[in-house]
Design an enzyme around this catalytic site. Structure first.
Site, PDB file in Angstrom:
ATOM      1  N   CYS A 183      -1.550  -0.280  -3.367  1.00 57.23           N
ATOM      2  CA  CYS A 183      -1.917  -1.670  -3.619  1.00 57.23           C
ATOM      3  C   CYS A 183      -1.890  -1.930  -5.123  1.00 57.23           C
ATOM      4  O   CYS A 183      -2.496  -1.191  -5.903  1.00 57.23           O
ATOM      5  CB  CYS A 183      -3.306  -1.945  -3.060  1.00 57.23           C
ATOM      6  SG  CYS A 183      -3.912  -3.619  -3.390  1.00 57.23           S
TER       7      CYS A 183
ATOM      8  N   CYS B  29      -5.711  -2.639  -6.286  1.00 54.18           N
ATOM      9  CA  CYS B  29      -6.799  -1.660  -6.354  1.00 54.18           C
ATOM     10  C   CYS B  29      -6.340  -0.207  -6.329  1.00 54.18           C
ATOM     11  O   CYS B  29      -7.165   0.693  -6.497  1.00 54.18           O
ATOM     12  CB  CYS B  29      -7.787  -1.904  -5.225  1.00 54.18           C
ATOM     13  SG  CYS B  29      -7.135  -1.488  -3.584  1.00 54.18           S
TER      14      CYS B  29
ATOM     15  N   CYS C  90      -4.815  -5.566   2.254  1.00 52.21           N
ATOM     16  CA  CYS C  90      -5.282  -4.242   1.859  1.00 52.21           C
ATOM     17  C   CYS C  90      -6.669  -3.995   2.449  1.00 52.21           C
ATOM     18  O   CYS C  90      -7.562  -4.832   2.328  1.00 52.21           O
ATOM     19  CB  CYS C  90      -5.328  -4.153   0.331  1.00 52.21           C
ATOM     20  SG  CYS C  90      -6.055  -2.617  -0.294  1.00 52.21           S
TER      21      CYS C  90
ATOM     22  N   CYS D 263      -9.290  -3.791  -0.846  1.00 45.99           N
ATOM     23  CA  CYS D 263      -9.640  -4.946  -1.690  1.00 45.99           C
ATOM     24  C   CYS D 263      -9.369  -6.297  -1.033  1.00 45.99           C
ATOM     25  O   CYS D 263      -9.726  -7.330  -1.589  1.00 45.99           O
ATOM     26  CB  CYS D 263      -8.925  -4.867  -3.034  1.00 45.99           C
ATOM     27  SG  CYS D 263      -7.151  -5.207  -2.973  1.00 45.99           S
TER      28      CYS D 263
ATOM     29  N   CYS E  51       6.140  -6.271   6.848  1.00 45.93           N
ATOM     30  CA  CYS E  51       6.979  -6.965   5.876  1.00 45.93           C
ATOM     31  C   CYS E  51       6.100  -7.287   4.664  1.00 45.93           C
ATOM     32  O   CYS E  51       5.171  -8.091   4.771  1.00 45.93           O
ATOM     33  CB  CYS E  51       7.520  -8.221   6.548  1.00 45.93           C
ATOM     34  SG  CYS E  51       8.754  -9.092   5.613  1.00 45.93           S
TER      35      CYS E  51
END
Length: 131
Positions: A47, A50, A96, A99, A119
């Protein structure tokens, strides 16, 4: 206050304007514009907000959609799925698990064995190469 103890103003100062729009405002980058679309190196996709590990290179494939696509997340807790009703359609948004940053959407038109196509916006991700 959001996940990670951050408020949106913190995210806005910590992320580039482009990443803030995608991760926090749920925008979508233009198809075929992302830097990770054609990446075929071995590693993990984390991510960009984070640093949580989201996907592994082994699950990445070329879906032809214009965005990096994956068959499965790195772990069950890496991704949260939620229903999204926008633009006159119902889709499954993926965020995510750590976060809450917007990643993209998941569809049921992926290859075997999962049948899933995660996607994902390149701007939501960073890549860490594994030797």
């Amino acid at each position: 206050m959001g996940k990670n103890g951050k408020v949106e103003e913190d995210w806005e100062s910590d992320l580039s304007p482009e990443r803030f729009k995608v991760l926090r405002m749920r925008c979508t980058e233009r198809p075929f514009s992302g830097k990770l679309l054609y990446n075929d190196e071995k590693g993990v996709y984390i991510c960009a907000g984070c640093g949580a590990v989201l996907f592994r290179s082994e699950s990445k494939y070329d879906s032809g959609s214009g965005w990096p696509s994956f068959m499965a997340p790195a772990s069950e807790e890496a991704i949260i799925e939620r229903e999204e009703r926008s633009h006159g359609m119902t889709r499954t948004e993926i965020v995510c698990g750590k976060c809450g940053g917007h990643l993209g959407h998941v569809f049921d038109d992926g290859p075997a064995p999962t049948g899933q196509r995660y996607c994902v916006n390149s701007l939501s991700l960073e890549f860490q190469k594994i030797e």
